[in-house]
Motif scaffolding. Structure first.
Motif, short mmCIF file in Angstrom:
data_model
loop_
_atom_site.label_atom_id
_atom_site.label_comp_id
_atom_site.label_asym_id
_atom_site.label_seq_id
_atom_site.Cartn_x
_atom_site.Cartn_y
_atom_site.Cartn_z
N GLN A 79 0.91 -1.13 0.11
CA GLN A 79 0.00 -0.03 -0.10
C GLN A 79 0.96 1.36 0.03
OE1 GLN A 79 -3.23 -0.01 2.61
NE2 GLN A 79 -3.93 2.10 2.39
N THR A 82 2.10 1.69 -3.91
CA THR A 82 1.05 1.64 -4.93
C THR A 82 0.05 2.18 -4.33
OG1 THR A 82 -0.13 -0.43 -4.11
CG2 THR A 82 1.74 -0.77 -5.50
N GLY A 83 -0.18 2.73 -3.17
CA GLY A 83 -1.66 3.74 -2.86
C GLY A 83 -2.59 2.49 -2.72
N LYS A 84 -2.52 1.42 -3.06
CA LYS A 84 -3.73 0.52 -3.08
C LYS A 84 -3.78 -0.57 -1.91
CE LYS A 84 -4.07 0.45 -8.13
NZ LYS A 84 -3.92 -0.10 -9.24
N ARG A 85 -4.85 -0.73 -1.38
CA ARG A 85 -4.92 -1.69 -0.26
C ARG A 85 -4.92 -3.24 -0.60
NH1 ARG A 85 -9.10 -4.45 2.58
NH2 ARG A 85 -8.90 -4.47 4.79
N VAL A 86 -3.82 -3.75 -0.02
CA VAL A 86 -3.28 -5.03 -0.44
C VAL A 86 -3.85 -6.17 0.64
CG1 VAL A 86 -1.27 -6.50 -0.84
CG2 VAL A 86 -1.25 -4.18 -1.26
N SER A 87 -3.95 -5.62 2.01
CA SER A 87 -4.51 -6.67 2.98
C SER A 87 -4.93 -5.78 3.96
CB SER A 87 -3.58 -7.57 3.37
OG SER A 87 -2.66 -7.29 4.22
N ASP A 91 -3.97 -1.92 7.84
CA ASP A 91 -4.78 -0.62 7.48
C ASP A 91 -4.42 0.36 8.47
OD1 ASP A 91 -5.85 -1.95 5.29
OD2 ASP A 91 -7.89 -2.16 6.09
#
Length: 198
Positions: A79, A82-87, A91
């Motif tokens: 994250q 990439t800025g994207k939530r992976v797991s 968080d």
């Protein structure tokens, strides 16, 4: 390094200082149940493992947290890059409502697994550690179930992820979890360490 010591004194001191700072902050900012997370147990137990150069304790903690910590790191760095939530495991590291210093202390998830593996390289691996870790889990998981807030979901005793599950009876889910940790996390890690370190 101390005479006949396998672990440099500076590592023992630096790690102990970090834990001495982290524990009171966590005690103020989080509930007591937070210290029942397996990663927090490993954080504390590693102090003793370092000072006593205890391979059994180091092996136990490594078996207990290596796979979850790897997943935490994949989620965090994935994250971060990439800025994207992976797991969902990391968080909270991106929750700006939490103070930066508090999130920074959680970076122990990055160096703790590396330290434990390094300790096993130095001290050796204790094959019975996964059995002892299983016994510890069978003690800790019911404690989490009976004495922690379901909203915190410590060690996922109320459901996978952040929310309690409702597909199974709560005690049935807890029973599956008590089987799942040893079979899906501890045993594979034990087999890996045994193959690498004998």
């Amino acid at each position: 390094m101390e005479p006949d010591s396998l672990i440099p004194l500076w590592i023992k001191l630096a790690y102990t200082l970090f834990v001495a700072i982290t524990v009171p902050v966590y005690a103020i900012k989080y509930s007591r149940g937070n210290f029942l997370w397996f990663s927090d147990i490993a954080l504390l137990a590693t102090v003793a493992a370092l000072w006593f150069e205890n391979r059994f304790l180091a092996s136990m903690m490594a078996v207990g947290v290596l796979l979850p910590e790897v997943l935490w790191n994949v989620g965090f760095f994935g994250q971060l890059l990439t800025g994207k939530r992976v797991s969902g495991l990391s968080d909270y590291m991106f929750d700006t409502r939490k103070p930066l210093y508090l999130r920074a202390l959680s970076l122990f998830h990055v160096f703790l697994p590396a330290l434990l593996v390094w300790m096993i390289v130095r001290l050796g691996y204790e094959p019975e550690a996964w059995i002892a870790q299983t016994a510890l889990a069978w003690f800790v998981l019911p404690l989490c179930y009976w004495f922690t807030d379901p909203a915190e979901n410590v060690n996922w005793v109320f459901g996978p992820g952040n929310r309690p599950q409702n597909r199974l009876a709560p005690l049935a889910y807890l029973g599956l979890l008590m089987v799942g940790f040893p079979v899906l996390i501890y045993l594979p890690t034990h087999l890996l360490f045994r193959s690498l370190f004998g």
